[in-house]
Design a protein around this motif. Structure first.
Motif, short mmCIF file in Angstrom:
data_model
loop_
_atom_site.label_atom_id
_atom_site.label_comp_id
_atom_site.label_asym_id
_atom_site.label_seq_id
_atom_site.Cartn_x
_atom_site.Cartn_y
_atom_site.Cartn_z
N ASN B 31 18.79 30.86 -17.11
CA ASN B 31 18.45 30.86 -15.68
C ASN B 31 17.21 30.05 -15.33
N TYR B 32 16.66 29.28 -16.31
CA TYR B 32 15.50 28.44 -16.02
C TYR B 32 15.97 27.15 -15.33
N LEU B 33 16.43 27.31 -14.10
CA LEU B 33 17.07 26.22 -13.39
C LEU B 33 16.49 26.13 -11.99
N ASN B 34 16.01 24.94 -11.64
CA ASN B 34 15.39 24.70 -10.34
C ASN B 34 16.15 23.60 -9.61
N TRP B 35 16.08 23.62 -8.28
CA TRP B 35 16.75 22.61 -7.44
C TRP B 35 15.73 21.93 -6.54
N TYR B 36 15.90 20.61 -6.40
CA TYR B 36 15.03 19.79 -5.56
C TYR B 36 15.85 18.97 -4.58
N GLN B 37 15.22 18.64 -3.47
CA GLN B 37 15.79 17.76 -2.46
C GLN B 37 14.94 16.50 -2.39
N GLN B 38 15.59 15.34 -2.45
CA GLN B 38 14.86 14.08 -2.28
C GLN B 38 15.42 13.34 -1.08
N LYS B 39 14.56 13.07 -0.12
CA LYS B 39 14.94 12.34 1.08
C LYS B 39 14.97 10.83 0.79
N PRO B 40 15.64 10.06 1.65
CA PRO B 40 15.72 8.60 1.42
C PRO B 40 14.36 7.91 1.31
N ILE B 48 14.77 25.73 -4.69
CA ILE B 48 15.13 26.96 -5.41
C ILE B 48 14.51 26.93 -6.80
N TYR B 49 13.96 28.06 -7.23
CA TYR B 49 13.47 28.15 -8.61
C TYR B 49 14.09 29.37 -9.29
N TYR B 50 14.15 29.32 -10.60
CA TYR B 50 14.74 30.38 -11.42
C TYR B 50 16.11 30.78 -10.89
N THR B 51 16.95 29.78 -10.70
CA THR B 51 18.35 29.90 -10.32
C THR B 51 18.57 30.27 -8.85
N SER B 52 17.87 31.29 -8.36
CA SER B 52 18.25 31.83 -7.05
C SER B 52 17.07 32.21 -6.15
N PHE B 62 19.87 27.67 2.40
CA PHE B 62 19.93 27.23 1.01
C PHE B 62 19.96 28.45 0.09
N SER B 63 20.85 28.42 -0.89
CA SER B 63 20.89 29.49 -1.88
C SER B 63 21.32 28.92 -3.22
N GLY B 64 20.97 29.64 -4.28
CA GLY B 64 21.34 29.20 -5.62
C GLY B 64 21.95 30.33 -6.41
N SER B 65 22.80 29.97 -7.36
CA SER B 65 23.43 30.98 -8.22
C SER B 65 23.77 30.36 -9.55
N GLY B 66 24.19 31.22 -10.47
CA GLY B 66 24.64 30.73 -11.77
C GLY B 66 24.08 31.53 -12.92
N SER B 67 24.55 31.19 -14.10
CA SER B 67 24.08 31.81 -15.34
C SER B 67 24.58 31.00 -16.51
N GLY B 68 24.00 31.25 -17.66
CA GLY B 68 24.45 30.56 -18.86
C GLY B 68 24.25 29.06 -18.77
N THR B 69 25.35 28.34 -18.66
CA THR B 69 25.30 26.89 -18.58
C THR B 69 25.67 26.33 -17.21
N ASP B 70 26.18 27.16 -16.31
CA ASP B 70 26.70 26.67 -15.03
C ASP B 70 25.95 27.22 -13.83
N TYR B 71 25.50 26.32 -12.97
CA TYR B 71 24.66 26.67 -11.83
C TYR B 71 25.11 25.92 -10.59
#
Lengths: 120, 106
Positions: B31-40, B48-52, B62-71
């Protein structure tokens, strides 16, 4: 508010060293967190390069370990990137960012990025 | 190194749509998975940090989910300002990023 701003030469010759500065305002780099360099290649691939922690310890991407050095000037609240023996493959936009280890090593503040071209 | 794969490099959607962006890891990342947005213009923001966990100031669409290998990252009601490229990033071993998914208007 925390702000980070990169600065440095936009053009570096092959075999020379690339040196960049990240100036941080709104937070002391000695208080907490880790202070990072990330680069984005043409084509948009992102690569984490390394960080210097609030205590001064460093961690580098093994792919760069022989060429990279991250240091700091606490009196100016700045940290620096030096990348030695650059080639055209080091042409990229370079970002500095703050990492919060308490949040899954997420980078919660980023600079605007500075473009560096390696060319003779 | 752990490889992060975003199989969709670009995605077209309409305003108001529900959009899901996927990311998979070459091995489990706890679950050590983070999401970023990059504008043009190059501006990068943490979403999102730590998956959700939603980062401060990020809209609740905006929401996040997942586990194992898939997020996945979901935008529930696409707004014009969401047009950007989205990157996943893991920290299980070192830090690595996905290749990005560019979100465009249909």
């Amino acid at each position: 508010d925390v702000q980070l701003q990169e600065s440095g030469p936009g053009l570096v010759k092959p075999s020379q060293s690339l040196s960049l500065t990240c100036t941080v305002t709104g937070y002391s780099i000695t208080s907490d967190y880790a202070w990072n360099w990330i680069r984005q290649f043409p084509g948009n691939k992102l690569e984490w390069m390394g960080y210097i922690s609030y205590s001064g310890s460093t961690s580098y991407n093994p792919s760069l370990k022989s060429r990279i050095s991250i240091t700091r000037d606490t009196s100016k609240n700045q940290f620096f990137l030096q990348l030695n023996s650059v080639t055209t493959e080091d042409t990229a936009t370079y970002y500095c960012a703050r990492i919060t280890t308490a949040m899954s090593y997420a980078m919660d503040y980023w600079g605007q990025g500075t473009s560096v071209t390696v060319s003779s | 190194d752990i490889q992060m794969t975003q199989t969709t490099s670009s995605l077209s959607a309409s305003l108001g749509d529900r959009v899901t962006i996927s990311c998979s890891a070459s091995q489990g990342i706890s679950n050590y998975l983070n999401w970023y947005q990059q504008k043009p213009d190059g501006t990068v923001k943490l979403l999102i940090y730590y998956t959700s966990s939603l980062h401060s100031g990020v809209p609740s669409r905006f929401s996040g989910s997942g586990s194992g290998t898939d997020y996945s990252l979901t935008i529930s009601n696409l707004e014009p300002e969401d047009i950007a490229t989205y990157y996943c990033q893991q920290y299980s071993k070192l830090l690595t990023f996905g290749a990005g998914t560019k979100l465009e208007l249909k």
